[in-house]
Scaffold this active site. Structure first.
Site, mmCIF file in Angstrom:
data_model
loop_
_atom_site.group_PDB
_atom_site.id
_atom_site.type_symbol
_atom_site.label_atom_id
_atom_site.label_comp_id
_atom_site.label_asym_id
_atom_site.label_seq_id
_atom_site.Cartn_x
_atom_site.Cartn_y
_atom_site.Cartn_z
ATOM 1 N N ASN A 11 0.817 -1.213 0.000
ATOM 2 C CA ASN A 11 0.000 0.000 0.000
ATOM 3 C C ASN A 11 0.850 1.262 0.000
ATOM 4 O OD1 ASN A 11 -2.757 -1.121 0.241
ATOM 5 N ND2 ASN A 11 -2.041 -1.854 2.225
ATOM 6 N N TYR A 100 24.658 0.504 11.642
ATOM 7 C CA TYR A 100 24.341 -0.632 10.784
ATOM 8 C C TYR A 100 25.545 -0.861 9.883
ATOM 9 C CZ TYR A 100 20.433 -3.497 8.923
ATOM 10 O OH TYR A 100 19.578 -4.516 8.601
ATOM 11 N N ALA A 108 13.632 2.753 4.057
ATOM 12 C CA ALA A 108 13.233 4.116 4.420
ATOM 13 C C ALA A 108 12.133 4.110 5.467
ATOM 14 C CB ALA A 108 12.773 4.863 3.168
ATOM 15 N N ASP A 109 11.213 3.158 5.383
ATOM 16 C CA ASP A 109 10.119 3.088 6.350
ATOM 17 C C ASP A 109 10.634 2.799 7.752
ATOM 18 O OD1 ASP A 109 10.936 0.570 5.475
ATOM 19 O OD2 ASP A 109 8.945 -0.333 5.674
ATOM 20 N N ARG A 110 11.689 1.977 7.871
ATOM 21 C CA ARG A 110 12.235 1.648 9.184
ATOM 22 C C ARG A 110 12.909 2.870 9.804
ATOM 23 N NH1 ARG A 110 15.666 -3.761 8.591
ATOM 24 N NH2 ARG A 110 15.283 -3.949 10.829
ATOM 25 N N THR A 132 4.140 -5.560 4.842
ATOM 26 C CA THR A 132 4.328 -6.712 3.952
ATOM 27 C C THR A 132 5.327 -7.669 4.587
ATOM 28 O OG1 THR A 132 3.889 -5.270 2.062
ATOM 29 C CG2 THR A 132 4.909 -7.400 1.598
ATOM 30 N N THR A 184 -11.535 -25.518 8.498
ATOM 31 C CA THR A 184 -10.273 -25.137 7.853
ATOM 32 C C THR A 184 -9.985 -23.651 7.999
ATOM 33 O OG1 THR A 184 -10.448 -26.933 6.248
ATOM 34 C CG2 THR A 184 -9.017 -25.092 5.656
#
Length: 256
Positions: A11, A100, A108-110, A132, A184
């Site tokens: 998204n 890191y 970038a989101d992190r 995701t 199920t």
């Protein structure tokens, strides 16, 4: 006002900030094949629906983990909004010290999540993002990004069951009433939700033990954060707009 855009693999989340207030937000599917004109006209439609004038937008900032969409997205903003967007990446002031091996590898989101969480909580942090992929990020009391964990996300796992088995159906990801499923679908729902609850509890405990920080706070974000947070013993807070907040903060730091 500032237009903030977070491009994820599944998204794209968009928001409008007036000062520190998120006055509106939207979510759209990520489609790498959308043209600049399609994106630009879509943005204009969103603004008109909320009586937001293009001229009232002072700037645009983007975080993205989907490089193929960036040319169309940047071109759309330049053409339809007459703005040059800030892009989260090298050269952008974040206020984080990235401990890191290769900082360019950090999504970038992190980074954006870490900026927002540290600004809000001012403490050692574990940030769990249910996107995701499910990611765990460790932030020190000094605002240092120390690393983390990346796992397959809930939706990826659900789709894998559907695509790689002959008889299992595609299911809605919701909490089941019991661990033991009587059919199920409920069995799959129980396995997904309880499996990820167990994953979160185990990984967070291991990170806490390895980091040796006192009073470390665990913050969750992402579309399915609330479902997991209801069951886990390790998540202290849920902030659904952590990424958008981080974009607002980084935009301010780079404009001041």
């Amino acid at each position: 006002m500032v237009f903030v855009i977070d491009v994820g693999n599944t998204n794209i989340v968009l928001g409008i900030y007036k000062g520190n207030e998120l006055i509106d937000y939207w979510r759209m599917g990520t489609d790498k094949n959308r043209s600049a004109d399609e994106l630009g006209l879509f943005f204009l439609t969103l603004f008109r629906s909320q009586q937001i004038e293009i001229d009232s937008i002072d700037g645009v900032i983007i975080s993205s983990v989907v490089p193929p969409i960036m040319y169309s997205l940047e071109h759309a903003i330049r053409k339809y909004m007459n703005k040059i967007p800030l892009i989260i990446g090298p050269g952008i002031k974040t206020g984080l010290n990235l401990k890191y091996d290769n900082p360019k590898e950090i999504g970038a989101d992190r980074i954006v999540n870490a900026v927002a969480a540290f600004e809000i909580y001012k403490s050692p942090l574990i940030i769990v993002d249910f996107g995701t992929a499910t990611t765990f990020c460790l932030i020190s009391v000094k605002g240092e990004y120390l690393g983390g964990v990346i796992c397959p996300g809930i939706k990826i796992s659900s789709e894998a069951l559907f695509q790689h088995t002959a008889k299992l159906p595609r299911i809605e990801i919701i909490k089941s009433n019991n661990v033991i499923g009587k059919n199920t679908v409920s069995s799959m729902q129980s396995g997904l939700i309880n499996g990820f609850v167990g994953q979160v509890d185990y990984i967070v405990k291991k990170i806490k033990k390895e980091s040796k920080f006192d009073k470390i706070k665990v913050v969750a974000t992402g579309g399915l954060a609330n479902i997991i947070a209801e069951e886990t013993s390790e998540i202290d807070d849920v902030n659904s707009f952590l990424t958008l907040e981080g974009l607002r903060i980084i935009y301010r730091r780079n404009r001041e």
